[in-house]
Write a protein that holds these residues in place. Structure first.
Motif, PDB file in Angstrom:
ATOM      1  N   ALA A  33       0.828  -1.207   0.000  1.00 43.34           N
ATOM      2  CA  ALA A  33       0.000   0.000   0.000  1.00 43.34           C
ATOM      3  C   ALA A  33       0.864   1.260   0.000  1.00 43.34           C
ATOM      4  O   ALA A  33       0.537   2.241  -0.674  1.00 43.34           O
ATOM      5  CB  ALA A  33      -0.945  -0.007   1.200  1.00 43.34           C
ATOM      6  N   ASP A  34       1.965   1.241   0.739  1.00 40.48           N
ATOM      7  CA  ASP A  34       2.888   2.383   0.757  1.00 40.48           C
ATOM      8  C   ASP A  34       3.464   2.635  -0.633  1.00 40.48           C
ATOM      9  O   ASP A  34       3.515   3.772  -1.105  1.00 40.48           O
ATOM     10  CB  ASP A  34       4.038   2.147   1.736  1.00 40.48           C
ATOM     11  N   VAL A  35       3.892   1.575  -1.294  1.00 40.49           N
ATOM     12  CA  VAL A  35       4.471   1.697  -2.636  1.00 40.49           C
ATOM     13  C   VAL A  35       3.432   2.272  -3.595  1.00 40.49           C
ATOM     14  O   VAL A  35       3.727   3.186  -4.382  1.00 40.49           O
ATOM     15  CB  VAL A  35       5.006   0.338  -3.137  1.00 40.49           C
ATOM     16  N   HIS A  36       2.213   1.765  -3.513  1.00 42.15           N
ATOM     17  CA  HIS A  36       1.143   2.266  -4.388  1.00 42.15           C
ATOM     18  C   HIS A  36       0.885   3.747  -4.123  1.00 42.15           C
ATOM     19  O   HIS A  36       0.773   4.548  -5.059  1.00 42.15           O
ATOM     20  CB  HIS A  36      -0.139   1.458  -4.189  1.00 42.15           C
ATOM     21  N   ALA A  37       0.802   4.139  -2.854  1.00 46.01           N
ATOM     22  CA  ALA A  37       0.533   5.534  -2.503  1.00 46.01           C
ATOM     23  C   ALA A  37       1.639   6.456  -2.984  1.00 46.01           C
ATOM     24  O   ALA A  37       1.373   7.549  -3.507  1.00 46.01           O
ATOM     25  CB  ALA A  37       0.352   5.658  -0.990  1.00 46.01           C
ATOM     26  N   LEU A  38       2.883   6.039  -2.826  1.00 45.68           N
ATOM     27  CA  LEU A  38       4.007   6.873  -3.252  1.00 45.68           C
ATOM     28  C   LEU A  38       4.074   6.993  -4.769  1.00 45.68           C
ATOM     29  O   LEU A  38       4.370   8.076  -5.300  1.00 45.68           O
ATOM     30  CB  LEU A  38       5.314   6.339  -2.678  1.00 45.68           C
ATOM     31  N   LYS A  39       3.790   5.910  -5.494  1.00 43.93           N
ATOM     32  CA  LYS A  39       3.761   5.983  -6.955  1.00 43.93           C
ATOM     33  C   LYS A  39       2.635   6.902  -7.424  1.00 43.93           C
ATOM     34  O   LYS A  39       2.831   7.713  -8.339  1.00 43.93           O
ATOM     35  CB  LYS A  39       3.578   4.590  -7.563  1.00 43.93           C
ATOM     36  N   ALA A  40       1.465   6.778  -6.813  1.00 47.16           N
ATOM     37  CA  ALA A  40       0.336   7.629  -7.187  1.00 47.16           C
ATOM     38  C   ALA A  40       0.645   9.097  -6.910  1.00 47.16           C
ATOM     39  O   ALA A  40       0.320   9.972  -7.726  1.00 47.16           O
ATOM     40  CB  ALA A  40      -0.921   7.194  -6.438  1.00 47.16           C
ATOM     41  N   ALA A  41       1.283   9.384  -5.777  1.00 43.64           N
ATOM     42  CA  ALA A  41       1.652  10.763  -5.450  1.00 43.64           C
ATOM     43  C   ALA A  41       2.678  11.299  -6.440  1.00 43.64           C
ATOM     44  O   ALA A  41       2.600  12.469  -6.847  1.00 43.64           O
ATOM     45  CB  ALA A  41       2.189  10.837  -4.022  1.00 43.64           C
ATOM     46  N   ALA A  42       3.615  10.474  -6.857  1.00 41.31           N
ATOM     47  CA  ALA A  42       4.626  10.903  -7.824  1.00 41.31           C
ATOM     48  C   ALA A  42       3.992  11.222  -9.172  1.00 41.31           C
ATOM     49  O   ALA A  42       4.341  12.232  -9.806  1.00 41.31           O
ATOM     50  CB  ALA A  42       5.702   9.825  -7.981  1.00 41.31           C
ATOM     51  N   VAL A  43       3.060  10.404  -9.609  1.00 38.62           N
ATOM     52  CA  VAL A  43       2.370  10.654 -10.877  1.00 38.62           C
ATOM     53  C   VAL A  43       1.554  11.941 -10.774  1.00 38.62           C
ATOM     54  O   VAL A  43       1.576  12.781 -11.683  1.00 38.62           O
ATOM     55  CB  VAL A  43       1.473   9.454 -11.265  1.00 38.62           C
ATOM     56  N   LEU A  44       0.842  12.117  -9.685  1.00 41.69           N
ATOM     57  CA  LEU A  44       0.050  13.321  -9.485  1.00 41.69           C
ATOM     58  C   LEU A  44       0.937  14.565  -9.486  1.00 41.69           C
ATOM     59  O   LEU A  44       0.601  15.578 -10.110  1.00 41.69           O
ATOM     60  CB  LEU A  44      -0.742  13.225  -8.181  1.00 41.69           C
TER      61      LEU A  44
END
Length: 85
Positions: A33-44
């Motif tokens: 979940a952390d990895v997903h959240a950080l990737k999503a934040a980077a894309v945003l």
């Protein structure tokens, strides 16, 4: 002790539904979940940066990003806080 919360693991490409978990602290689901959240934040951050660089967006168009940016920031702060515990 931090209250447990629902964490996104992403969207299932077959169904289009988002998968959520309440992960055990330090477990592999929490890490996922952390990895997903950080990737999503980077894309945003990349998308918002590109929009800002364009310089032609109205205040209303830019304001549309505020809820997503707030959610991403809140999630990232939650990750950092959990790492300190």
């Amino acid at each position: 002790m931090t209250a447990r919360r629902f964490r996104s693991l992403g969207v299932d490409p077959a169904t289009g539904k988002e998968a959520f978990v309440v992960a055990r602290p330090g477990g592999w689901l929490e890490e996922l979940a952390d990895v997903h959240a950080l990737k999503a934040a980077a894309v945003l951050a990349t998308v918002v940066g590109a929009v800002l660089e364009g310089g032609k967006s109205s205040d209303t168009e830019l304001a549309a990003f505020v809820p997503a940016l707030h959610a991403a920031l809140e999630e990232c702060v939650g990750i950092m806080a959990a790492d300190r515990e």
